[in-house]
Design a protein around this motif. Structure first.
Motif, PDB file in Angstrom:
ATOM      1  N   ARG A 240      -5.235  12.232   9.696  1.00 16.46           N
ATOM      2  CA  ARG A 240      -5.962  11.760  10.862  1.00 16.46           C
ATOM      3  C   ARG A 240      -5.158  10.639  11.503  1.00 16.46           C
ATOM      4  N   MET A 241      -5.171  10.610  12.795  1.00 11.55           N
ATOM      5  CA  MET A 241      -4.535   9.504  13.515  1.00 11.55           C
ATOM      6  C   MET A 241      -5.538   8.988  14.538  1.00 11.55           C
ATOM      7  N   ILE A 242      -5.633   7.707  14.600  1.00 16.73           N
ATOM      8  CA  ILE A 242      -6.579   7.105  15.538  1.00 16.73           C
ATOM      9  C   ILE A 242      -5.836   6.052  16.343  1.00 16.73           C
ATOM     10  N   VAL A 243      -5.972   6.134  17.627  1.00 16.58           N
ATOM     11  CA  VAL A 243      -5.366   5.142  18.498  1.00 16.58           C
ATOM     12  C   VAL A 243      -6.480   4.459  19.269  1.00 16.58           C
TER      13      VAL A 243
ATOM     14  N   ARG B  21      -3.513   6.623   1.320  1.00 10.32           N
ATOM     15  CA  ARG B  21      -3.169   5.379   1.995  1.00 10.32           C
ATOM     16  C   ARG B  21      -3.271   5.541   3.512  1.00 10.32           C
ATOM     17  N   SER B  22      -3.451   4.423   4.129  1.00 13.10           N
ATOM     18  CA  SER B  22      -3.512   4.430   5.587  1.00 13.10           C
ATOM     19  C   SER B  22      -2.494   3.449   6.130  1.00 13.10           C
ATOM     20  N   LEU B  23      -1.891   3.834   7.194  1.00 13.49           N
ATOM     21  CA  LEU B  23      -0.921   2.975   7.849  1.00 13.49           C
ATOM     22  C   LEU B  23      -1.545   2.453   9.136  1.00 13.49           C
TER      23      LEU B  23
ATOM     24  N   VAL C 243       6.004  -4.887  16.353  1.00  9.16           N
ATOM     25  CA  VAL C 243       4.711  -4.398  15.865  1.00  9.16           C
ATOM     26  C   VAL C 243       4.404  -5.000  14.501  1.00  9.16           C
ATOM     27  N   LEU C 244       3.165  -5.029  14.206  1.00 12.91           N
ATOM     28  CA  LEU C 244       2.715  -5.430  12.877  1.00 12.91           C
ATOM     29  C   LEU C 244       2.181  -4.173  12.200  1.00 12.91           C
ATOM     30  N   ALA C 245       2.649  -3.929  11.011  1.00 14.18           N
ATOM     31  CA  ALA C 245       2.216  -2.727  10.299  1.00 14.18           C
ATOM     32  C   ALA C 245       1.676  -3.108   8.938  1.00 14.18           C
ATOM     33  N   MET C 246       0.654  -2.429   8.542  1.00 15.32           N
ATOM     34  CA  MET C 246       0.070  -2.647   7.219  1.00 15.32           C
ATOM     35  C   MET C 246      -0.151  -1.288   6.573  1.00 15.32           C
ATOM     36  N   LEU C 247       0.291  -1.174   5.356  1.00 15.59           N
ATOM     37  CA  LEU C 247       0.010   0.052   4.608  1.00 15.59           C
ATOM     38  C   LEU C 247      -1.141  -0.269   3.658  1.00 15.59           C
ATOM     39  N   ALA C 248      -2.248   0.368   3.910  1.00 16.85           N
ATOM     40  CA  ALA C 248      -3.456   0.051   3.140  1.00 16.85           C
ATOM     41  C   ALA C 248      -3.568   0.983   1.948  1.00 16.85           C
ATOM     42  N   ALA C 249      -3.975   0.415   0.867  1.00 18.31           N
ATOM     43  CA  ALA C 249      -4.189   1.224  -0.334  1.00 18.31           C
ATOM     44  C   ALA C 249      -5.340   2.193  -0.101  1.00 18.31           C
ATOM     45  N   SER C 250      -5.374   3.198  -0.929  1.00 16.90           N
ATOM     46  CA  SER C 250      -6.380   4.232  -0.712  1.00 16.90           C
ATOM     47  C   SER C 250      -7.798   3.697  -0.865  1.00 16.90           C
ATOM     48  N   ASP C 251      -7.943   2.650  -1.684  1.00 23.33           N
ATOM     49  CA  ASP C 251      -9.291   2.135  -1.866  1.00 23.33           C
ATOM     50  C   ASP C 251      -9.566   0.921  -0.986  1.00 23.33           C
ATOM     51  N   ALA C 252      -8.663   0.647  -0.086  1.00 25.98           N
ATOM     52  CA  ALA C 252      -8.882  -0.502   0.795  1.00 25.98           C
ATOM     53  C   ALA C 252      -9.911  -0.142   1.860  1.00 25.98           C
ATOM     54  N   ASN C 253     -10.510  -1.162   2.355  1.00 25.18           N
ATOM     55  CA  ASN C 253     -11.462  -0.963   3.431  1.00 25.18           C
ATOM     56  C   ASN C 253     -10.719  -1.121   4.751  1.00 25.18           C
TER      57      ASN C 253
END
Lengths: 107, 288
Positions: A62-65, B45-47, B57-67
């Motif tokens: 999923r990608m959200i912008v 994970r979410s980026l 840009v500021l980037a954060m790689l969030a853990a799978s259990d992160a909110n």
């Protein structure tokens, strides 16, 4: 993904537009008016499928912008296709995606 | 890349994230299109990527259990902080957007150091801070609760600085005049970071039961404060402390009565839509 899912998604509260992108990333059915927006979703699709480093992080689901127009642009990948959604920012995404997932599960 | 908090053993994730972020920032032109934030969900994970300025840009790689909802709030604060640090307009005006809902014309934007893409002739890097690439989340971010809060309108107020996050350099106040860029200066001496108002601080005669109840609500209070800060800036600390005091006086301070606290705090928000969004977000915190 059935092309007619666009009509169903449009009935979800907060959805302003929806489109289905085929396996090659082209928009095959869309209720999203601006051509530029459809093209942007095609671009997103390419990033999702071929983004550098994506494979190491996993498959893009999923990608959200978040835009500066109080809209969220979402691209939900499913079976190498994608569903593009333009939604109001005020609509919580978790709720929105829950409804969309239900639709996708049915379709 | 100017700064990173990826541990060495996670070099693959870092490289992958960087590659992806570069692809995004190069191809999608987030700033030019006027986009505020992007989230890529990899199923685990979410980026999260937020443009600060062009090529920055500021980037954060969030853990799978992160909110991710809460991380987005944190990210928003960090973006504003970075913009202030680098004297970038609070909200970069987008160029005429080839995509999306038509964006207004953009005035000249300050060219900033490229986080993901080291542009030729890039300006000097921002003041280095430990773990600047991925700002540490607030105290509860290891297992934060969702907020789902929509961004409050930026133009309503002059974007107050977020509260200093532990371990981070606090933002400097907006320059009164045309101040020279701060990049070359050594990092500012960190101001005394204000800890989040201690939940127990404002309960002068709290009985033992209330203290026990406090323990119940304690983990979520910093998140409520972070949320409120997003709306009203640093003054949130004062408002929050006062609200918690009133909450303790009128209710048993538990997660179950968090809605009461939210109502008290929402009174300080300026619009009905903000109030509703805030109440909804706290409700989600409660439900988490």
């Amino acid at each position: 993904m059935n092309k007619s899912i666009v009509d169903d998604v449009m009935k979800i509260r907060g959805v302003r537009g929806a489109a289905v992108l085929g396996q090659s990333g082209e928009v095959v059915n869309s209720s999203i008016g601006p051509k530029e927006l459809n093209e942007f979703f095609e671009l997103l699709f390419k990033v999702a499928v071929g983004g550098k480093g994506a494979s190491a992080l996993g498959e893009v689901k999923r990608m959200i912008v978040r835009t500066d127009k109080d809209e969220d642009l979402s691209l939900l990948m499913k079976d190498k296709q994608a569903l593009a959604i333009v939604s109001e920012r005020s609509r919580p995404q978790m709720e929105l995606f829950a409804e969309v997932s239900e639709l996708l599960g049915r379709g | 890349m100017l700064a990173t908090s990826f541990p060495e053993k996670d070099a693959v994730a870092q490289a992958a994230s960087l590659g992806f972020v570069r692809g995004i920032s190069d191809g999608l032109e987030l700033v030019d299109r006027g986009f505020e934030e992007m989230l890529v969900d990899f199923g685990g994970r979410s980026l999260l990527v937020a443009p600060i300025a062009k090529d920055f840009v500021l980037a954060m790689l969030a853990a799978s259990d992160a909110n991710t909802q809460l991380l987005r709030v944190v990210m928003g604060s960090s973006v504003r902080q970075l913009r202030r640090m680098h004297e970038i307009a609070e909200k970069p005006e987008p160029a005429p957007a080839p995509a999306a809902a038509a964006a207004p014309a953009a005035p000249a934007k300050p060219e900033q150091a490229a986080a993901p893409k080291p542009a030729p002739g890039a300006p000097p890097p921002p003041p280095q801070r430990p773990q600047q690439g991925a700002p540490p989340p607030p105290p509860q971010a290891a297992k934060p609760a969702p907020t789902g809060r929509p961004q409050p309108p930026q133009q309503a107020r002059p974007a107050p600085p977020p509260p200093p996050i532990k371990g981070q350099q606090p933002p400097k106040p907006p320059p009164p005049a045309q101040a020279p860029p701060q990049q070359a200066k050594p990092p500012q001496a960190p101001a005394k970071p204000e800890p989040a108002p201690a939940p127990a601080a404002a309960a002068p005669a709290a009985p033992a039961a209330a203290k026990a109840a406090d323990k119940d609500a304690e983990p979520v209070l910093p998140q409520v404060l972070a949320l409120l800060t997003e709306y009203i800036g640093p003054v949130a600390r004062v408002s929050f402390k006062r609200g918690v005091t009133r909450w303790r006086e009128s209710s048993t301070p538990t997660v179950g009565t968090l809605g009461e606290l939210a109502k008290i705090l929402a009174a300080d928000l300026s619009t009905d839509s903000e109030k509703k969004a805030f109440l909804d977000a706290v409700e989600r915190l409660r439900g988490n």
